[in-house]
Scaffold this motif. Sequence first.
Motif, short mmCIF file in Angstrom:
data_model
loop_
_atom_site.label_atom_id
_atom_site.label_comp_id
_atom_site.label_asym_id
_atom_site.label_seq_id
_atom_site.Cartn_x
_atom_site.Cartn_y
_atom_site.Cartn_z
N GLY A 189 0.78 -1.32 0.03
CA GLY A 189 -0.26 -0.19 0.10
C GLY A 189 0.80 1.07 -0.10
O GLY A 189 0.41 2.41 -0.15
N GLY A 190 2.03 1.31 0.34
CA GLY A 190 2.88 2.27 0.52
C GLY A 190 3.42 2.99 -0.83
O GLY A 190 4.05 3.77 -0.98
N LYS A 191 3.01 2.26 -2.08
CA LYS A 191 3.48 2.76 -3.22
C LYS A 191 2.74 4.08 -3.81
O LYS A 191 3.06 4.64 -4.87
N ARG A 240 6.51 5.39 -6.94
CA ARG A 240 7.37 4.55 -7.40
C ARG A 240 6.85 3.91 -8.59
O ARG A 240 6.55 2.74 -8.48
N PRO A 241 6.85 4.69 -9.82
CA PRO A 241 6.32 4.23 -11.21
C PRO A 241 7.06 2.70 -11.44
O PRO A 241 6.15 1.93 -12.44
N ASP A 242 7.95 2.43 -11.00
CA ASP A 242 8.65 1.15 -11.48
C ASP A 242 8.40 0.03 -10.58
O ASP A 242 8.69 -1.16 -10.98
N VAL A 243 7.54 0.27 -9.61
CA VAL A 243 7.22 -1.04 -8.72
C VAL A 243 5.66 -1.23 -9.01
O VAL A 243 4.94 -0.38 -9.13
N VAL A 244 5.49 -2.51 -9.46
CA VAL A 244 4.20 -2.96 -9.57
C VAL A 244 3.66 -3.89 -8.45
O VAL A 244 4.26 -5.07 -8.27
N LEU A 296 0.13 3.58 -14.01
CA LEU A 296 1.22 3.12 -15.09
C LEU A 296 2.32 2.29 -14.32
O LEU A 296 2.74 2.60 -13.27
N SER A 297 2.56 1.49 -15.00
CA SER A 297 3.62 0.44 -14.74
C SER A 297 4.81 0.26 -15.74
O SER A 297 4.60 0.80 -16.97
N PHE A 298 5.91 -0.17 -15.29
CA PHE A 298 7.10 -0.29 -16.16
C PHE A 298 7.54 -1.54 -16.05
O PHE A 298 8.62 -1.62 -15.37
#
Length: 866
Positions: A33-35, A54-58, A69-71
Amino acid sequence: MLTSPSNALHSTPHFFPIRRSKLCRSRNFHSGGGKLCSLSLLPASRFSVRALVRPDVVSEDGGGDSGALSFPNHISVKIPFGNREILVETGLMGRQASSSVTVTDGETIVCTSVCVADVPSEPSDFLPLYVHYQERFSAVGRTSGGFFKREGKTKDHEVLICRLIDRPLRPTMPKGFYNETQILSWVLSYDGLHAPDALAVTSAGIAVALSEVPNAKAIAGVRVGLIGGEFIVNPTVKELEESQLDLFLAGTDTAILTIEGYSNFLPEEMLLQAVKIGQDAVQATCTAIEALAKKHGKAKMVDAIRLPPPDLYKHVKELAGEELSKALQIKGKIPRRKAISSLEEKVLTVMTEKGYVVDEVAFGTTEAQPELLEDEDEDEEVVPEGEVDQGDVHIRPIPRKPIPLLFSEVDVKLVFKEVSSKLLRRRIVEGGKRSDGRTPDGIRPIDSRCGLLPRAHGSSLFTRGETQALAVVTLGDKQMAQRIDNLEGSDEYKRFYLQYTFPPSSVGEVGRIGAPSRREIGHGTLAERALETILPSDDDFPYTIRVESTILESNGSSSMASVCGGCLALQDAGVPVKCSVAGIAMGMVWDTEEFGGDGSPLILSDITGAEDASGDMDFKVAGNEDGVTAFQMDIKVGGITLEIMEKALIQAKAGRRHILAEMAKCSPPPTLSLSKYAPLIHIMKVHPSKVYSLIGSGGKKVKSIIEESGVEAIDMQDDGIVKIMANNVASLERAKAIISGLTMVPAVGDIYRNCEIKSMAPYGAFVEIAPGREGLCHVSELSAEWLAKPEDAYKIGDRIDVKLIEVNEKGQLRLSVRALLPESESGKDSQKPPPAGDSTKDKGSPRKYVNTSSKDRAATKKIEAA
């Protein structure tokens, strides 16, 4: 996403404070939940904003909101880079490019992207690879100093790094790949410690390895320095300033592709040691890049490679073989070029007449012209005698006419050039003779002359075979220095620079004249760095030096001709160089076994333009008999080994010795003295506290000195160094005298002879004891006799001897004529006023001068500046 209920709009605007949630204040982020971080606008029921931290964390549940949005392809790895590691990231920025990577070294970050065109361009003998490198001022928290406040045209040092990226990549690209490829590299962050140049080359190598470009090997680049006798890989910016060697090396995990660098007469043996250390570092980096590309790289565009049909080589050899061999033996460049061009046109015409050449044909396919098929008969059905049955119908083949292969005009020209190159190589390997009749280690005839241009400060004309360079030297002061705007944050001024010009007339062609090309900038910098080592220090020779090298003829090694001509022109201008240096370009035929040799590479000295184009190496080396000052090597094959480089360096050293001996025969020789048209520069040292008084308020004082003396310029430094530039000795001496007078420290008791009275006042005369330095001689000190006013004894312009009797707290000078008179005269009671009724009676009481009144002091303010 921003949401609003239907009743959120009102006629009167409402403003709500922004409240940050507790989650936003926390720095401890988690994968769950901290993302997500929420910013709420009060009241919370009206607006809400949610943003990714942190868009790189899914997250495992798909990332929460459906719009998040995810990477998923974000990859971050560390790879070796000399004596440290660099961080490589891909999949986060520039995802629509064929590949995009960011490479981080310390706090220096370089972003590089590679894009490939979907459709191939017109085939040519030059790979359509375009490289652009840019250092963003925002990387150091600055903006451009221009009017538009944004980066403009590519700077010279950015062009040099573009060339460093381009040159090692080309040998790894396959022939027949015509899809335009563009590499863009930006410096996004710079820490002032880790240089971005070698990092940009490595970043480009990683980006190409991960892209669809079908390169053969991954490449990487490093720098090697020499500090305190120890070689250092990728030294910091500060360490490189103290280094005796600045070597850049790029290659693959198995071979060296390019080297470039500058040194202080480094012996060849030590240079090879530096190359070996750099090659080991490159191999480790390339191995890591290859592993990364194997795991995460894209499929290569191998299908896009289109080579000319193999049968075309046979046709071209049959039509042009013997005549081409004879044309390649013509010694003159222009006659040889015309003969080869005429033969190429002949081959193209013959093949067109025979029906082998068409305008547009897909490469490598076999097609027939429509008119060749019109007369073809259908295969005849034959029914044998006897019982008729469908299965008894046989096809009897009828012999067809042979259908020739068709080739494009571009294919013919490409093959003709390759055939010419192979024939030239065969002649050198089998016959041991080059086109102009020289042996592999032979040097072309050399002629050098100095002093051709009478009004230039120094000039020389250096001719080697069909390569000719006109070098001209101009001397000036600091105002002529070249200003460089870089990421360091402080303006840099170059007191020596060489500008290389390559007009189209040098090769007998018609072409565009405009801004210097990348090639001109690169060649000029190489020649500049080769000559920079032999220049005297600024203290010994306080001139700004500009060398202009114009190539009047070119048939190979024009940059090295600029080194030789520039050295002679410097001597002709009177620059006290440490020694003479010369440059030579070395070539190579790699695979000699194909042409009847023993298989070992054949090294060529002083290569021509044809040998450069058809050969496998261009290795430029400059220096003297003892060591190397500059070098640059480009390879057109898969790379070379240290053994080959050692052989080339030894052969280049012998060639330099021969060239230096020929330069010593220069006629007319260099004058070795300053031209009478060169400016004169004199250096003075004054006390640092006097600098401001010399400059004056708003520069008024120094401007008045320049105007009064007639000098060209005066440059002052905070440490008390004063440089005077003048066109003649008289004005120079006048400026020296004025500055000496203004900065001298007079002492009580000093005597000054033959001093001029500059002005008069009722209370005394102002006497110039030194240029620009005046003192007051009170009326009571002008004579042993009593004077009512100074004009009774002297007038303006008279010259007198005075003695300094006092320096007050303001630095004002009190002078006396009486103090120099014999005691018998000065001791008389001559200062009493005449009797009453005398026409010379003074209204003031008789007195002996001790000091002036406050009114008199105010009247002498004009000498405070002294």
